[in-house]
Scaffold this active site. Structure first.
Site: not given
Length: 479
Positions: A8, A36, A111-112, A249, A255, A296, A358-359, A395, A447, A450
């Site tokens: 978000c 978002g 956001n989170g 993150c 991205y 991206s 690509d990302d 994640c 972090c 993932c």
């Protein structure tokens, strides 16, 4: 790019004078739209009176001139664009959340992802709380409101609430007289503030939103910090700062964030260019042209081309009127949108050995379709390079990868993925390199859970996105 869903964007303004802040919030949210695209909302504060409007849809669709005019003028505003990582996509879950309470109104944007939201919600409901949404953001609002009963101020209530809520959160909160920004102690998600020429303070998820309304960037909000904006100036509370290792993150740089943003002192564009350069060093290849997947993948493609000496070329054109592919509700629809979204430039690709940047590869279906587009345009060879390591783990801190089931790298080797998506070779960025992307910034840690499976904070017991939306037959307490 796969079907990775993002989180978000939050936005807020505290103005010394009453003015048309809804219009400024509109431009700020428009700049954050990439974070978002499910729903959006704006709440204007006018001497303690809150006027709010929120709905599903994009900012430009929801906030017509008539709607913006109805919000009137004020001295504070809070805004939000949402992709929900907890709770479904409907108007009830749109933010900001507005609370009317004996201790004063509050509007909150988040956001989170709160990792202990299920436990907190159960505790609150057993004490009589009634929830109107299925998002974890309402849990935060209840915890703050509960702490407000005994706390001497709204900021102290937020301070106490931060002892109870775990996980990722960047918050913008409006009370009748204050604007408050708070960031979790790990700093998973970005948050910054700046100032406009008229003295107004602006808080946003990314610096690009400050740029959109002509605000001057001041600094990032520290992990664990609470910043309070009032008519008397700025105050900070740092009780939670330095209590945990910073773990932003890293995918913000790969991205999520807009390339023109600066996060923790590092240009997102520069980080992505560096990712491409590392890719060229780690996975060199003989080729004729480097092509980035819009949007991206483009910066990383530029970095790969510079490092490798292979010319960069525009090989894919994006239809700017199509939203990101993850919005499509079904897989077949998602693939249709890939065809609508991207079109190959045959003159760049035909007869060429192509490095396609690509990302990420999440499920692999979008990548396979993308490769087919390039192959059908006449590419002789396709060498795909990914500016992130393989996704091997869920994640829990603000994206929508809540299970290993749909992660292609969990079930196939790199060689198998290469064959599945139909490329001649495939290379991913290493975890070691991904942590060096923002080398010139001042972030002290990232972090990478993932990718590595090593998480900086406890993970939730219940990881379902729609855990508060079960059918009667799925509920343990159904009667």
């Amino acid at each position: 790019m796969g079907s990775l869903r993002e989180e978000c964007g939050v936005f807020g303004i505290f103005s010394p004078e009453k003015q048309d802040l809804a219009a400024k919030a509109y431009y700020g949210l428009f700049a954050l739209q990439h974070r978002g695209q499910e729903s959006c909302g704006i709440v204007v504060g006018d001497d303690g009176l809150f006027r709010a409007y929120k709905d599903t849809g994009l900012v430009g669709e929801v906030f017509t001139p008539t709607v913006l005019s109805s919000l009137g003028q004020g001295n504070m505003v809070v805004g939000h664009v949402r992709y929900g990582t907890t709770g479904g996509n409907d108007r009830a879950n749109a933010q900001p959340i507005v609370v009317n309470h004996i201790k004063g109104r509050m509007a909150l944007a988040h956001n989170g992802n709160i990792t202990n939201s299920a436990e907190l919600r159960k505790e609150l409901e057993l004490c009589g709380s009634i929830f109107h949404t299925t998002s974890d953001t309402e849990v935060i609002s209840y915890i703050i409101t509960k702490e407000r009963l005994t706390a001497p101020s709204i900021e102290q209530a937020v301070n106490k609430a931060m002892e109870r809520i775990h996980g990722a959160y960047s918050l913008v909160i409006m009370s009748p007289s204050k604007l408050i920004a708070a960031r979790d102690r790990h700093g998973f998600r970005p948050l910054c503030y700046g100032q406009m020429g008229d003295g107004s303070y602006v808080v946003a998820s990314e610096s690009c939103a400050l740029d959109a309304i002509g605000a001057h960037f001041i600094r990032d909000i520290q992990p664990g910090e609470i910043v309070v904006f009032t008519k008397d100036g700025i105050r900070t509370i740092e009780d939670h700062c330095g209590k945990s290792q910073q773990s932003m993150c890293v995918f913000e740089y790969i991205y999520f964030a807009r390339p023109d943003s600066v996060i923790e002192g590092c240009s997102v564009h520069s980080a992505r260019v560096r990712a491409g350069a590392y890719l060229a060093l780690e996975h060199p290849v003989q080729a004729d042209v480097v092509v980035g997947v819009p949007d991206s993948g483009i910066d990383a493609a530029v970095g790969f081309a510079r490092q490798s000496g292979i010319p960069y070329g525009v090989g894919l054109i994006k239809n700017r009127y199509i939203a990101r592919t993850f919005i499509a509700p079904g897989q077949s629809n998602r693939e249709d949108k890939v065809r609508m979204k991207l079109n190959p430039v045959r003159s760049t690709l035909e007869g060429k050995r192509v490095v396609l940047i690509d990302d990420s590869i999440v499920r692999g279906t979008t990548s396979a379709r993308l490769v087919k587009l390039v192959r059908d345009a006449g590419a002789k060879e396709i060498h795909m390079r990914i500016s992130a390591p393989p996704f091997l783990n869920p994640c829990y801190f603000g994206t929508d990868i809540d299970s290993r089931d749909m992660l292609i790298a969990c079930h196939h080797t790199i060689d198998e993925i290469r064959d599945i998506i139909g490329v001649d070779s495939l290379g991913y960025l290493s975890i070691d390199s991904v942590t060096k992307l923002a080398a010139e910034g001042h972030c002290k840690g990232y972090c990478t859970g993932c990718f590595s499976g090593e998480y900086p904070a406890p993970i939730p017991e219940n990881t379902e996105k729609n855990k508060f939306e079960r059918k009667l037959s799925e509920s343990e307490d159904a009667e």
